[in-house]
Scaffold this active site. Sequence first.
Site, PDB file in Angstrom:
ATOM      1  N   ASN A 182      46.192 -37.601  29.279  1.00 30.30           N
ATOM      2  CA  ASN A 182      45.724 -37.952  30.624  1.00 30.30           C
ATOM      3  C   ASN A 182      44.743 -36.920  31.184  1.00 30.30           C
ATOM      4  O   ASN A 182      43.939 -37.235  32.039  1.00 30.30           O
ATOM      5  CB  ASN A 182      46.925 -38.065  31.572  1.00 30.30           C
ATOM      6  CG  ASN A 182      46.520 -38.202  33.026  1.00 30.30           C
ATOM      7  OD1 ASN A 182      45.910 -39.191  33.414  1.00 30.30           O
ATOM      8  ND2 ASN A 182      46.822 -37.184  33.830  1.00 30.30           N
ATOM      9  N   GLN A 191      46.492 -42.554  39.603  1.00 29.30           N
ATOM     10  CA  GLN A 191      45.836 -42.765  38.312  1.00 29.30           C
ATOM     11  C   GLN A 191      44.442 -42.170  38.195  1.00 29.30           C
ATOM     12  O   GLN A 191      43.963 -41.962  37.080  1.00 29.30           O
ATOM     13  CB  GLN A 191      45.837 -44.271  37.992  1.00 29.30           C
ATOM     14  CG  GLN A 191      47.293 -44.730  37.814  1.00 29.30           C
ATOM     15  CD  GLN A 191      47.475 -46.173  37.391  1.00 29.30           C
ATOM     16  OE1 GLN A 191      46.633 -47.019  37.700  1.00 29.30           O
ATOM     17  NE2 GLN A 191      48.564 -46.448  36.693  1.00 29.30           N
ATOM     18  N   ASP A 216      41.392 -34.664  35.254  1.00 30.53           N
ATOM     19  CA  ASP A 216      41.864 -36.001  34.905  1.00 30.53           C
ATOM     20  C   ASP A 216      40.819 -36.787  34.123  1.00 30.53           C
ATOM     21  O   ASP A 216      39.758 -37.148  34.645  1.00 30.53           O
ATOM     22  CB  ASP A 216      42.220 -36.745  36.195  1.00 30.53           C
ATOM     23  CG  ASP A 216      43.142 -37.919  35.931  1.00 30.53           C
ATOM     24  OD1 ASP A 216      44.294 -37.674  35.512  1.00 30.53           O
ATOM     25  OD2 ASP A 216      42.709 -39.071  36.130  1.00 30.53           O
ATOM     26  N   ASP A 233      52.459 -38.509  27.319  1.00 35.12           N
ATOM     27  CA  ASP A 233      52.727 -37.697  28.497  1.00 35.12           C
ATOM     28  C   ASP A 233      51.979 -38.273  29.706  1.00 35.12           C
ATOM     29  O   ASP A 233      50.826 -38.701  29.593  1.00 35.12           O
ATOM     30  CB  ASP A 233      52.235 -36.264  28.225  1.00 35.12           C
ATOM     31  CG  ASP A 233      52.456 -35.332  29.402  1.00 35.12           C
ATOM     32  OD1 ASP A 233      53.622 -35.056  29.716  1.00 35.12           O
ATOM     33  OD2 ASP A 233      51.448 -34.908  30.021  1.00 35.12           O
ATOM     34  N   HIS A 243      50.042 -41.881  34.989  1.00 38.05           N
ATOM     35  CA  HIS A 243      48.779 -41.433  35.575  1.00 38.05           C
ATOM     36  C   HIS A 243      47.569 -42.042  34.895  1.00 38.05           C
ATOM     37  O   HIS A 243      46.433 -41.671  35.177  1.00 38.05           O
ATOM     38  CB  HIS A 243      48.733 -39.902  35.583  1.00 38.05           C
ATOM     39  CG  HIS A 243      49.880 -39.350  36.395  1.00 38.05           C
ATOM     40  ND1 HIS A 243      49.800 -39.184  37.751  1.00 38.05           N
ATOM     41  CD2 HIS A 243      51.148 -39.036  36.044  1.00 38.05           C
ATOM     42  CE1 HIS A 243      50.976 -38.752  38.212  1.00 38.05           C
ATOM     43  NE2 HIS A 243      51.810 -38.653  37.173  1.00 38.05           N
ATOM     44  N   GLU A 289      55.945 -41.920  29.005  1.00 40.87           N
ATOM     45  CA  GLU A 289      56.629 -41.194  30.082  1.00 40.87           C
ATOM     46  C   GLU A 289      56.150 -41.735  31.427  1.00 40.87           C
ATOM     47  O   GLU A 289      55.032 -41.446  31.875  1.00 40.87           O
ATOM     48  CB  GLU A 289      56.330 -39.684  30.019  1.00 40.87           C
ATOM     49  CG  GLU A 289      57.191 -38.911  31.013  1.00 40.87           C
ATOM     50  CD  GLU A 289      56.443 -37.924  31.889  1.00 40.87           C
ATOM     51  OE1 GLU A 289      57.105 -37.188  32.639  1.00 40.87           O
ATOM     52  OE2 GLU A 289      55.194 -37.884  31.851  1.00 40.87           O
TER      53      GLU A 289
HETATM   54  C1  ARE Z   1      51.352 -25.926  36.028  1.00 39.08           C
HETATM   55  C2  ARE Z   1      51.770 -25.252  37.323  1.00 39.08           C
HETATM   56  C3  ARE Z   1      51.038 -25.878  38.491  1.00 39.08           C
HETATM   57  C4  ARE Z   1      49.534 -25.807  38.277  1.00 39.08           C
HETATM   58  C5  ARE Z   1      49.201 -26.487  36.957  1.00 39.08           C
HETATM   59  C6  ARE Z   1      47.733 -26.411  36.614  1.00 39.08           C
HETATM   60  O1  ARE Z   1      53.177 -25.405  37.481  1.00 39.08           O
HETATM   61  O2  ARE Z   1      51.377 -25.160  39.661  1.00 39.08           O
HETATM   62  O3  ARE Z   1      48.845 -26.502  39.318  1.00 39.08           O
HETATM   63  O4  ARE Z   1      49.939 -25.860  35.900  1.00 39.08           O
HETATM   64  O5  ARE Z   1      47.364 -25.088  36.418  1.00 39.08           O
HETATM   65  C7  ARE Z   1      54.108 -29.389  33.147  1.00 39.08           C
HETATM   66  C8  ARE Z   1      54.798 -28.598  34.254  1.00 39.08           C
HETATM   67  C9  ARE Z   1      53.872 -28.285  35.399  1.00 39.08           C
HETATM   68  C10 ARE Z   1      52.602 -27.614  34.884  1.00 39.08           C
HETATM   69  C11 ARE Z   1      51.962 -28.611  33.936  1.00 39.08           C
HETATM   70  C12 ARE Z   1      50.650 -28.110  33.358  1.00 39.08           C
HETATM   71  O6  ARE Z   1      55.897 -29.356  34.738  1.00 39.08           O
HETATM   72  O7  ARE Z   1      54.535 -27.374  36.275  1.00 39.08           O
HETATM   73  O8  ARE Z   1      51.763 -27.298  35.977  1.00 39.08           O
HETATM   74  O9  ARE Z   1      52.846 -28.835  32.833  1.00 39.08           O
HETATM   75  O10 ARE Z   1      50.838 -26.907  32.698  1.00 39.08           O
HETATM   76  C13 ARE Z   1      54.972 -36.059  37.756  1.00 39.08           C
HETATM   77  C14 ARE Z   1      54.321 -36.863  36.640  1.00 39.08           C
HETATM   78  C15 ARE Z   1      54.969 -36.631  35.292  1.00 39.08           C
HETATM   79  C16 ARE Z   1      55.068 -35.130  34.970  1.00 39.08           C
HETATM   80  C17 ARE Z   1      55.851 -34.485  36.124  1.00 39.08           C
HETATM   81  C18 ARE Z   1      55.993 -32.989  35.915  1.00 39.08           C
HETATM   82  O11 ARE Z   1      54.352 -38.249  36.982  1.00 39.08           O
HETATM   83  O12 ARE Z   1      54.162 -37.272  34.299  1.00 39.08           O
HETATM   84  O13 ARE Z   1      55.141 -34.703  37.365  1.00 39.08           O
HETATM   85  N1  ARE Z   1      55.691 -34.902  33.663  1.00 39.08           N
HETATM   86  C19 ARE Z   1      54.853 -34.561  32.476  1.00 39.08           C
HETATM   87  C20 ARE Z   1      55.506 -33.481  31.612  1.00 39.08           C
HETATM   88  C21 ARE Z   1      55.475 -32.164  32.346  1.00 39.08           C
HETATM   89  C22 ARE Z   1      54.032 -31.717  32.485  1.00 39.08           C
HETATM   90  C23 ARE Z   1      53.106 -32.813  32.769  1.00 39.08           C
HETATM   91  C24 ARE Z   1      53.486 -34.139  32.785  1.00 39.08           C
HETATM   92  C25 ARE Z   1      51.669 -32.502  32.839  1.00 39.08           C
HETATM   93  O14 ARE Z   1      56.770 -33.889  31.228  1.00 39.08           O
HETATM   94  O15 ARE Z   1      56.238 -31.185  31.706  1.00 39.08           O
HETATM   95  O16 ARE Z   1      53.937 -30.743  33.553  1.00 39.08           O
HETATM   96  O17 ARE Z   1      51.166 -32.630  31.510  1.00 39.08           O
HETATM   97  C26 ARE Z   1      58.283 -37.979  41.459  1.00 39.08           C
HETATM   98  C27 ARE Z   1      57.299 -38.937  40.795  1.00 39.08           C
HETATM   99  C28 ARE Z   1      56.948 -38.455  39.387  1.00 39.08           C
HETATM  100  C29 ARE Z   1      56.484 -37.010  39.413  1.00 39.08           C
HETATM  101  C30 ARE Z   1      57.587 -36.144  40.040  1.00 39.08           C
HETATM  102  C31 ARE Z   1      57.207 -34.676  40.094  1.00 39.08           C
HETATM  103  O18 ARE Z   1      59.535 -38.091  40.805  1.00 39.08           O
HETATM  104  O19 ARE Z   1      57.857 -40.232  40.723  1.00 39.08           O
HETATM  105  O20 ARE Z   1      55.926 -39.277  38.861  1.00 39.08           O
HETATM  106  O21 ARE Z   1      56.267 -36.595  38.045  1.00 39.08           O
HETATM  107  O22 ARE Z   1      57.846 -36.627  41.362  1.00 39.08           O
HETATM  108  O23 ARE Z   1      56.095 -34.518  40.883  1.00 39.08           O
HETATM  109 CA    CA Z   2      44.664 -40.160  35.198  1.00 36.68          CA
END
Ligand code: ARE
Ligand code: CA
Length: 477
Positions: A117, A169, A178, A208, A212, A234
């Site tokens: 994404n 998205q 994005d 992942d 989005h 996911e």
């Molecule tokens: C990190 C720092 C941030 C910084 C960023 C960029 O923590 O402060 O801004 O880097 O520098 C993981 C970590 C994040 C990390 C990111 C990139 O968790 O902390 O950010 O990696 O390094 C949403 C999404 C869902 C996502 C979760 C975390 O919808 O897809 O957020 N999950 C996946 C993975 C994560 C990963 C990412 C995506 C990014 O499993 O491990 O993040 O690739 C409600 C909504 C959900 C939302 C949730 C949390 O429940 O329904 O959709 O999930 O709130 O916001």
């Molecule tokens: Ca997107």
Amino acid sequence: MRVPFALVALAATGLLATACTGQGEPERAAPDVGIQLFQLPWVSIADECEQNIGPAGFSWVLTSPPQEHIVGDEWWVSYQPVSHQIESRLGTRDEFADMVQRCGDAGVDVIADAVINHMTGQDAPGVGWAGSSYEHYSYPGSFEFDDFHHCGLTPYDDIVDYGSREQVQTCELVNLADLDTSAPAVRARLGAYLDDLLSLGVAGFRIDAAKHMAADDVAAIVGRLPEGTRILNEVIRGPLEPIQPEEYTGSGEVFEFSYARDLAPQFESGLFSDPDLSDERPMHVPADRAIVFVDNHDTERGEAGLTYRDGDLYLLANVLMLADDYGTPVVYSGYAFSDRDAGPPAESDGTVTDSTCGAASAGDLVTDGERTCVQTWPGIVGMLDWRAVVGDAPRMPGVSAGDAYGFERDGRGVVAVNVGDEEIVLEIPTALPSGDYCDVVAASACDGADITVADGVASVTVPPRAAVAAHLGSRVP
Ligand code: ARE
Ligand code: CA
């Protein structure tokens, strides 16, 4: 005798003709159960496949993202791609390929976590793990400014409102650049990355942050992959959000977050209720599309009601999940932590330290950085064999008494958990043949009277905070 752990493992591999039964072994169908090995290096995953995961009967492992990422100590650097070279702090391309080969030889498929994404979330330019230079919207050789969404809907183009489909998205998830996944050139480059991983033998992908990307974008990117490529989307269910997991079931399976959300509170309250036994569970995707879990790497740092920190209860939740007939379970195995951001133990150059699991047991205290090794817990291994024996036998209505709850998979096995402080004898109606059965959850020796079946009722003595399970193959001769 209780079936010793080693015998259960042997039975699971089919090497043992008759373990605890005089009737010959029942048929076993290798269960579709995965294990998420969070932030575990490729070399270690290969060792685990050979030593623990394959013999236990897991059919696939879910790895952490394998592509080049930003440099840093936090675990989440893996989720900030700099390029799609398969070079990361978890291992080299050759090590990844060797892992896929060795796991395959051990009967275990590899599913890679595909971060497609977005690229990095770094505002400042930098150099990635494998030496690639990048800027926030420039990744030489792969993506330039126009390949990204610049949503223009919010300050800094960040997602602010999950109630807006367009923001979710096309704006940025926590500042992550994005990708415009509607663009043919972007789709083609992401497709080439997935093709590259397939060329190394992976069986499929976790997609992942699928939420989005428009469901059509995901469908277009994965739709051209060879038939049989497994896709696990996911899409975290937000009950009030416009984008729902059901939109993504056309392009693959979906992680069903409702499952753990429904399961965990019952362990706190001791008030178990039967799920809707028709195929239509409310707020759940159809069973054949659902990946279920007790926790994962995000929820153990957030919403999960049960994690490794809960010791026995965590095992019990996994036991019930593995006994259920809804969805494909994935067991989670990570490392202990206090700081949400803390990465796995690493060498001074940043490479994640190799680690293989010895004989661990549930509830063992793990200190920060230590691996939980859930794949070696005797109760988990015992339940994989239980699941192989029960196959697709229907789940029968549950029975409760005090803090205990259990059910039968018609004529093939019974399972019970007790989340309270007192021993409880649970009587579960069953079509299992009369006789004495050994428990397959406990690691200790069986005295031959864990479970007695007579007159169509299984009497199961369940110790405090324990699970007990028996199947056709654990009958005492
Ligand atoms: C990190 C720092 C941030 C910084 C960023 C960029 O923590 O402060 O801004 O880097 O520098 C993981 C970590 C994040 C990390 C990111 C990139 O968790 O902390 O950010 O990696 O390094 C949403 C999404 C869902 C996502 C979760 C975390 O919808 O897809 O957020 N999950 C996946 C993975 C994560 C990963 C990412 C995506 C990014 O499993 O491990 O993040 O690739 C409600 C909504 C959900 C939302 C949730 C949390 O429940 O329904 O959709 O999930 O709130 O916001
Ligand atoms: Ca997107």
